[in-house]
Design a protein around this motif. Structure first.
Motif, PDB file in Angstrom:
ATOM      1  N   VAL A  31       0.836  -1.193   0.000  1.00  0.00           N
ATOM      2  CA  VAL A  31       0.000   0.000   0.000  1.00  0.00           C
ATOM      3  C   VAL A  31       0.875   1.249   0.000  1.00  0.00           C
ATOM      4  O   VAL A  31       0.622   2.205  -0.731  1.00  0.00           O
ATOM      5  CB  VAL A  31      -0.936  -0.012   1.223  1.00  0.00           C
ATOM      6  CG1 VAL A  31      -1.614   1.318   1.391  1.00  0.00           C
ATOM      7  CG2 VAL A  31      -1.963  -1.109   1.060  1.00  0.00           C
ATOM      8  N   MET A  32       1.932   1.232   0.809  1.00  0.00           N
ATOM      9  CA  MET A  32       2.823   2.392   0.842  1.00  0.00           C
ATOM     10  C   MET A  32       3.463   2.627  -0.520  1.00  0.00           C
ATOM     11  O   MET A  32       3.604   3.767  -0.956  1.00  0.00           O
ATOM     12  CB  MET A  32       3.947   2.168   1.877  1.00  0.00           C
ATOM     13  CG  MET A  32       3.435   1.923   3.256  1.00  0.00           C
ATOM     14  SD  MET A  32       4.008   3.086   4.481  1.00  0.00           S
ATOM     15  CE  MET A  32       3.823   4.616   3.723  1.00  0.00           C
ATOM     16  N   LEU A  33       3.827   1.519  -1.160  1.00  0.00           N
ATOM     17  CA  LEU A  33       4.468   1.668  -2.459  1.00  0.00           C
ATOM     18  C   LEU A  33       3.513   2.268  -3.481  1.00  0.00           C
ATOM     19  O   LEU A  33       3.873   3.151  -4.253  1.00  0.00           O
ATOM     20  CB  LEU A  33       4.958   0.305  -2.942  1.00  0.00           C
ATOM     21  CG  LEU A  33       5.858   0.344  -4.164  1.00  0.00           C
ATOM     22  CD1 LEU A  33       7.139   1.046  -3.804  1.00  0.00           C
ATOM     23  CD2 LEU A  33       6.142  -1.047  -4.658  1.00  0.00           C
ATOM     24  N   LEU A  34       2.287   1.773  -3.465  1.00  0.00           N
ATOM     25  CA  LEU A  34       1.323   2.296  -4.430  1.00  0.00           C
ATOM     26  C   LEU A  34       1.033   3.764  -4.187  1.00  0.00           C
ATOM     27  O   LEU A  34       0.657   4.491  -5.101  1.00  0.00           O
ATOM     28  CB  LEU A  34       0.008   1.506  -4.358  1.00  0.00           C
ATOM     29  CG  LEU A  34      -0.007   0.212  -5.159  1.00  0.00           C
ATOM     30  CD1 LEU A  34      -1.389  -0.380  -5.119  1.00  0.00           C
ATOM     31  CD2 LEU A  34       0.397   0.465  -6.592  1.00  0.00           C
ATOM     32  N   ASN A  35       1.217   4.183  -2.941  1.00  0.00           N
ATOM     33  CA  ASN A  35       0.926   5.579  -2.643  1.00  0.00           C
ATOM     34  C   ASN A  35       2.077   6.510  -2.950  1.00  0.00           C
ATOM     35  O   ASN A  35       1.961   7.713  -2.774  1.00  0.00           O
ATOM     36  CB  ASN A  35       0.575   5.718  -1.155  1.00  0.00           C
ATOM     37  CG  ASN A  35      -0.832   5.223  -0.882  1.00  0.00           C
ATOM     38  OD1 ASN A  35      -1.643   5.166  -1.786  1.00  0.00           O
ATOM     39  ND2 ASN A  35      -1.098   4.870   0.354  1.00  0.00           N
ATOM     40  N   VAL A  36       3.204   5.918  -3.383  1.00  0.00           N
ATOM     41  CA  VAL A  36       4.341   6.778  -3.692  1.00  0.00           C
ATOM     42  C   VAL A  36       3.992   7.695  -4.858  1.00  0.00           C
ATOM     43  O   VAL A  36       3.403   7.272  -5.850  1.00  0.00           O
ATOM     44  CB  VAL A  36       5.566   5.905  -4.054  1.00  0.00           C
ATOM     45  CG1 VAL A  36       6.613   6.726  -4.765  1.00  0.00           C
ATOM     46  CG2 VAL A  36       6.121   5.256  -2.826  1.00  0.00           C
TER      47      VAL A  36
END
Lengths: 120, 909
Positions: B548-553
Motif C-alpha cells: 500500500v505504501m508503495l502504491l501511494n508513492v
C-alpha cells in the motif's frame, strides 16, 4: 437341539437355496447332479447355471446347512474330481421349517380359493 | 473346446478362493451342458446365459467378499467364519491394522474428512510452492553444462552503477586476455524492437541481438533448421517457438523464407525449441528491458553500427554489450573474477579518459538469472512450511482428541493383552493412512495450485515457464506426507502408549477422561498453532502495508486518466527530420481533436514503462576529463509532454514552438540534475553538452522540471535532461494522452485515428498509465497475494484448532458442568469458564508468536518498503485479530456448555 431363534434367522429361504436343500434331502449328491435334479423336478422352470448354483451352495456351506463329504460313496458313482455334498442336521431342520412355512402358505391360498380344495 | 477355454478364462472373474473350490466343478458342468446344448441346437442362448451367469455371480461374490473383508478385520471375528483355507500371512498384522483403521474412518466421516482436508491443504500448498521454487530457483538452466556458464560485467563504481554492460573495445580486450574463460560471446544489453512488414501492414516484434556463436556457447540447437553461422551476415533471423506458433501458425516451411525486417529481406535460418529461454530479463542487467517478455526472435549483431565500431575501431565509450562466457576447465568463478578484475584495472590505466573508475564482476549465470527473486521465494517456502506445520499440529490435536474418545477400546485391548507396540503401531498406521490420503489429495491440489500460481505469477518471475510438476515434486510430496503422518501420529501414539490401564479404567468409572500429559500436550499444540498463525499473519500484514505504501508513492506525475502507447515511424518519414517534425505536428493536432482529450505529448522513455539511456555531459566552464563527466539520463520531450504528464515546471520555462530546429539548442533538466550539477547555483542559462566532442554545440538550460521515478516506484529519482523534439525529432516515441474520462475508452478511436493518418505507422503497447504502474509492481503483488493466502489459511487453521480443543474440553467436562448447574451456578458462569480457558491459551500463543515474529521479520526486511519490520500497527493489530478469532472459536462450545441439561449430563458416562 437347534435354537428356535436361529431358525427364524434363516427363513424364508431363497428359492434357489431351498431347491438345493430339497435336492440334497434325497441323499448325497455332487454339484452337477444337484443342477440336473433341480431342472428335472421343476420341469426346466428353474434352470441353474454353475455360477449361481455354486454361489448359493457356498453360502449354505458357510451357514452350516450343508457340508462337504470327506468319504466318497460307492465306487460305481464315484468321480474323483467331483465333490459330494449332504445336508447337515441343522440343514435338515431348516429345510423342514421352510417346507412347513410353504405348506401354511399353500393352505391359506386354498382357503382364499386361489387353489382348489380349501375349506370355507 | 475353445468355448470351454473361454469359460475357464471367464472364471477368473471370481475371487480366487471361490475359483479354487468350485472352478473345477463349474467347468465340468459347463462342458456337459454345453455338449447338450449343442446337440439340441441351443448353443447361442446357452452361451449367453452362461456368460451372464458367470459375470453376474462373480461381481456379487466379489462385492460380498469385500464387505466381509471390511467388516470382519479382527482375528477373533474371522474365526467365527468357517475359514478352512486361511493362511496367516506375514503382513497380517499390518493388514489388520489397515482394515481396522478404515473401519474407524468410515464411522467418523466428519473427523476423517476434516483431517484429510487439513493435511491435503498443507501438503498441496507446500508442493505447489515447492514446484515453483524448484522450477525457478533449483533446477539448473536448460543449457549444456550450465554451471560452467558465467556473465562478465563492468561496474561503474564511480556512478554507483553495478552490472554495467561492456563496451565493444573492452569486450575484445577481455576476450583476448582471459585465460579462465574458454569461450566468450556478447549480446546487446537491451532488446530491440525491429519492424516486420507483412501484408497487413507493419508490426513490431522484440529481438535480442547476439553473435552467431552464442547458441553454440549455450549448447542449444535449433528445433527446426539451424542457428546462425558467421556467413549469414546481418540479415538473418532465428525465430522463437512462441513467435513461430503465434505469428506464423507453426508453419513447417518457415525455414528458408524471407521476412521483411526493418525493410530489409532477412532469411529465417531456424526455429528454437519451446524450452529455450534466453536471454532472461535478469541477464540484461537493470536497464536491458522493462518488458518481462522473452524476445520473439534473435538476430545477429550488426558490427557496423557506430555503437560497436567507430572510425574503424571498436567503440570504447558506449557500453552496450552483455557478455556470457564458459569457464575453462578447472577454472572457478572466483578465478575468472580475479582475472577479469586485473584485466579491467589494466584497461583503466591504458585508457584513463574513458575507463577510469570502471570495475568488473563475474557472476554465475544461474545466480544472474534467479538471484534477485531468491529471497522472496525462500520466504514463500518458509511460509508454506509454517502452514504445513500448522496443518500437522491441527491434525495431531484432532487425533489426540479422538484417542481420548477411544479410551475404552484402548483400555480393553490393553487388558486383553495388546502390547504397547501393537497399540502404537495401530495409531501410527492410522495417522500414516490419513497422511497418505491427504498426500494423494494434496497432489491433486498441487496440480491445480501450480496452474493457478503460474497464471497469477508476475511476468518478471524468471523461468516461470519452466515450472512443471514433475517426479521430484511427487517424491517430495510423498516424503512430506509420510513425515507429516509420523509427526502427527507420534504425539497421540505416545500419549496412548503411556496409558495406564488400571488408571484409565478407574478414570472412566469416574467419568474423567484424558490424563494430565494428554491435556498438557493438547494445550501446547494449540498454543503452538496460534503462535504460528501470529507469525504468518504479521508477515502478511507487513507485506500488505508495504504494498500500500508503495502504491501511494508519488511518481512525480499524475497516473490517472493517462493513456500511453508507442509508435514507430515508417522509414519513409523517419529518414528525414523535417518529415518527422511535420508528421508530429499533424499527429498531435489530430489527437487533440478527439473527444475527451485534455492534453497530449510524447517522450522517448516512458516512466515505469521503459528502459533508460544515459550519457555523459560536459558542463561549460568546468574543466573535466572524460571520466569525470557526470552521467545523466537522456530523454526527449515531444509536444506538450510535461503538461500531459502533470509534471510541474519549477524554474524557468518549458519548451515552446519558438525553440525551432534552427534556433539555439535548449534543454530542460530535472530537479535532481540541477541539485547534483549546480548545487549552489541557478542552473537556468548554464550550458551543457552531451559527450565531449568539440564540434557539438552547447545547449542552454531553460527550465527545471519536477523529478519523477523512472525505473520503479521504489527507486530514487535520477538526474534527467530533456531535449526538445523540434531540435531532435525521435523515430519511435511513446505518446501520452491525458483524458477526461476513462483513458481505455479512447484506445480504439485513437488507434483508428493514427492508422488513418499513416497506415504504415506501427502502433503498439497501448496501455493506461495505471496498468503500467500496476505492471511495475506485479512481482510484489504476487508475493503479497500468496502471503495473504497464507495468512487467511493460518487464521482458519488456528480457529479450527481452538474450536476443536475447546469443544473437546467442554465434552470432557460435561459431567462437571452438569453438577455445577445442578448446584445452582448461573449458566453465564460456565460460559466465562470456557471462554477464559480458551482465551488463556490464545493469549499464550499470541505472546509466543509476537516474540517469534520480532525475531524473524527482520529477515524479510528486503521485501518491505516504507514499513519497519517491527511496525507497531501490525504488531498490535494482528494479536487483536487473533484474539477475536479465538473468541469466536470458543463461542460455540461455550454456548454448548451453557445449555447443558444437568440431568443428562449427570447420566452421561
Amino acid at each position: 437341539m437347534p435354537d428356535r431363534l436361529n431358525l427364524a434367522a434363516f427363513l424364508p429361504l431363497t428359492p434357489v437355496s431351498f431347491e438345493i436343500l430339497l435336492a440334497l434331502a434325497g441323499g448325497e449328491q455332487h454339484g452337477y447332479a444337484v443342477m440336473l435334479d433341480i431342472e428335472r423336478r421343476t420341469d426346466g422352470a428353474v434352470s441353474l447355471h454353475a455360477g449361481s448354483l455354486y454361489r448359493a451352495m457356498n453360502r449354505l456351506l458357510e451357514a452350516g446347512l450343508i457340508e462337504e463329504l470327506d468319504e466318497r460313496p460307492a465306487l460305481e458313482h464315484d468321480d474323483e474330481r467331483r465333490r459330494y455334498y449332504r445336508l447337515t442336521p441343522k440343514g435338515l431342520t431348516v429345510a423342514r421349517g421352510e417346507a412347513r412355512r410353504l405348506e401354511l402358505q399353500v393352505e391359506s391360498a386354498r382357503q382364499r380359493r386361489l387353489l382348489p380344495g380349501g375349506r370355507a | 473346446m475353445t468355448a470351454e477355454r473361454l469359460y475357464a478364462a471367464l472364471l477368473l472373474a471370481f475371487p480366487r478362493r471361490f475359483r479354487r473350490r468350485y472352478g473345477g466343478a463349474m467347468r465340468q458342468a459347463f462342458r456337459a451342458r454345453y455338449a447338450a446344448a449343442v446337440a439340441s441346437g441351443r448353443r447361442g442362448p446357452f452361451l449367453a446365459r452362461a456368460l451372464c451367469d458367470v459375470l453376474g455371480n462373480a461381481i456379487l461374490e466379489r462385492v460380498s467378499a469385500a464387505r466381509d473383508w471390511l467388516l470382519f478385520p479382527t482375528v477373533h471375528e474371522q474365526l467365527a467364519r468357517r475359514e478352512q483355507e486361511r493362511r496367516p500371512m506375514p503382513w497380517h498384522a499390518l493388514t489388520t491394522d489397515v482394515r481396522y483403521a478404515l473401519r474407524m474412518f468410515a464411522r467418523t466421516p466428519v473427523f476423517t474428512g476434516l483431517t484429510i482436508a487439513a493435511l491435503a491443504l498443507g501438503i498441496g500448498a507446500n508442493s505447489a510452492i515447492f514446484s515453483v521454487v524448484h522450477g525457478v530457483l533449483l533446477k539448473p538452466l536448460p543449457f549444456a553444462d550450465p554451471d560452467r556458464l558465467v556473465m562478465v560485467w563492468s561496474d561503474n563504481t564511480r556512478e554507483g552503477v553495478r552490472q554495467y554492460p561492456l563496451s565493444a573495445a573492452d569486450y575484445f580486450d577481455v576476450k583476448a586476455a582471459a585465460r579462465s574463460l574458454e569461450r566468450i560471446e556478447p549480446m546487446l544489453s537491451f532488446v530491440i524492437q525491429p519492424t516486420l512488414r507483412t501484408t497487413d501492414g507493419v508490426e513490431q516484434f522484440t529481438a535480442s541481438a547476439t553473435t552467431p556463436g552464442m547458441f553454440e556457447l549455450l549448447g542449444s540447437s535449433a528445433a527446426l533448421g539451424r542457428t546462425f553461422v558467421a556467413s549469414d551476415g546481418p540479415h538473418a533471423v532465428v525465430l522463437g517457438d512462441g513467435f513461430w506458433r503465434r505469428r506464423f501458425g507453426a508453419d513447417p516451411a518457415i525455414v528458408g523464407r524471407l521476412l521483411t525486417i526493418e525493410e530489409q529481406p532477412s532469411l529465417v535460418v531456424g526455429v528454437m525449441p519451446p524450452d529455450f529461454h534466453f536471454p532472461l530479463k535478469s541477464m540484461l542487467g537493470p536497464t536491458g528491458t522493462t518488458s518481462a517478455k522473452e524476445p520473439d526472435a534473435w538476430i545477429p549483431i550488426n558490427p557496423a553500427v557506430p555503437q560497436f565500431t567507430q572510425n574503424g575501431a571498436p567503440n570504447r565509450v558506449v557500453h552496450i554489450l552483455c557478455v556470457v562466457a564458459r569457464l575453462a576447465a578447472g577454472a572457478t568463478v572466483d578465478h575468472a573474477r580475479q582475472e577479469i578484475a586485473a584485466i579491467t584495472a589494466r584497461l583503466a590505466q591504458q585508457y584513463p579518459d574513458v575507463n577510469r573508475g570502471l570495475g568488473s564482476d563475474v557472476v554465475a549465470l544461474h545466480d544472474q538469472a534467479v538471484g534477485r527473486v531468491r529471497p522472496a521465494l525462500v520466504l514463500l517456502l518458509a511460509g508454506v512450511a509454517f502452514v504445513l506445520l500448522m496443518a500437522c499440529v491441527n491434525v495431531a490435536n484432532l487425533l489426540l482428541a479422538r484417542s481420548v474418545a477411544r479410551h475404552k477400546e484402548l483400555a480393553v485391548r490393553a487388558a486383553l493383552g495388546a502390547g504397547r507396540i501393537r497399540l502404537l503401531s495401530q495409531m501410527l498406521t492410522e495417522s500414516l493412512l490419513l497422511a497418505l490420503a491427504g498426500g494423494a489429495l494434496g497432489v491433486g491440489l498441487m496440480w491445480i495450485g501450480v496452474r493457478v500460481l503460474i497464471a497469477i505469477a508476475p511476468p518478471e518471475l524468471p523461468r516461470v515457464n519452466e515450472v512443471h510438476p514433475d517426479l521430484t515434486i511427487v517424491v517430495f510430496t510423498a516424503l512430506v506426507s509420510i513425515v507429516a503422518g509420523v509427526l502427527v501420529g507420534v504425539a497421540p501414539a505416545i500419549a496412548a502408549g503411556r496409558s495406564n490401564v488400571q488408571g484409565m479404567l478407574k478414570d472412566m468409572a469416574r467419568g474423567v477422561a484424558g490424563g494430565g500429559l494428554r491435556q498438557r500436550l493438547r494445550a501446547a499444540l494449540v498454543v503452538g498453532e496460534i503462535a504460528l498463525a501470529v507469525v504468518l499473519t504479521i508477515g502478511a500484514g507487513l507485506l500488505l502495508r508495504s504494498f500500500v505504501m508503495l502504491l501511494n508513492v508519488d511518481p512525480g506525475f499524475r497516473v490517472e486518466h493517462l493513456l500511453t502507447l508507442q509508435i514507430q515511424l515508417p522509414s519513409r518519414i523517419g529518414n528525414s527530420p523535417d518529415a518527422r517534425r511535420a508528421f508530429y505536428a499533424t499527429m498531435f493536432e489530430r489527437i487533440k481533436t478527439l473527444p475527451g482529450v485534455i492534453a497530449a505529448g510524447g517522450t522517448t522513455r516512458l516512466p515505469l514503462g521503459s528502459t533508460s539511456v544515459n550519457t555523459r555531459v560536459l558542463i561549460d566552464g568546468r574543466g573535466m576529463s572524460a571520466s569525470d563527466m557526470p552521467e545523466v539520463e537522456f530523454r526527449r520531450a515531444v509536444d506538450d509532454y510535461f503538461s500531459a504528464m502533470g509534471m510541474p515546471i519549477l524554474r524557468g520555462r518549458t519548451f515552446s514552438a519558438e525553440d525551432g530546429p534552427t534556433g539555439a539548442p535548449v534543454v530542460v533538466i530535472n530537479q535532481t540534475m540541477a541539485r547534483r550539477l549546480w548545487p549552489n547555483e541557478d542552473p537556468i542559462g548554464k550550458r551543457v553538452k552531451a559527450g565531449s566532442n568539440p564540434q557539438t554545440p552547447w545547449s542552454t538550460v531553460i527550465g527545471v522540471v519536477g523529478d519523477l521515478r523512472h525505473s520503479s516506484l521504489d527507486a530514487e529519482p535520477v538526474a534527467e535532461f530533456y531535449i526538445w523534439y523540434l531540435q531532435g525529432p525521435p523515430t519511435a516515441p511513446f505518446i501520452v494522452v491525458r483524458t477526461h474520462g476513462d483513458p481505455a475508452a479512447l484506445a480504439t478511436s485513437l488507434r483508428a485515428e493514427l492508422k488513418s493518418l499513416e497506415n504504415d505507422l506501427a502502433v503498439y503497447d497501448m496501455r493506461t498509465m495505471t496498468d503500467v504502474r500496476a505492471a511495475s509492481v506485479a512481482e510484489r503483488r504476487f508475493i503479497l497475494i500468496l502471503a495473504l493466502a497464507f495468512g487467511v489459511l493460518a487464521l482458519t487453521l488456528a480457529a479450527v484448532g481452538v474450536y476443536g480443543v475447546m469443544a473437546l474440553v467442554v465434552s470432557e467436562r460435561i459431567r462437571e458442568m452438569g453438577i455445577r448447574l445442578a448446584l445452582g451456578a448461573p449458566p453465564v458462569k460456565l460460559l466465562t469458564l470456557v471462554v477464559r480457558q480458551g482465551l488463556t491459551l490464545a493469549a499464550l500463543g499470541i505472546v509466543v508468536g509476537v516474540i517469534t515474529s520480532m525475531a524473524l521479520t527482520p529477515l524479510m526486511a528486503q521485501l518491505l518498503y516504507g514499513v519497519q519490520p517491527s511496525d507497531p500497527v501490525i504488531i498490535a493489530g494482528v494479536p487483536a485479530v487473533l484474539l477475536a478469532v479465538s473468541l469466536i472459536a470458543c463461542a460455540v462450545p461455550a454456548r454448548r456448555a451453557m445449555r447443558v441439561d444437568p440431568v443428562t449430563a449427570l447420566r452421561y458416562e
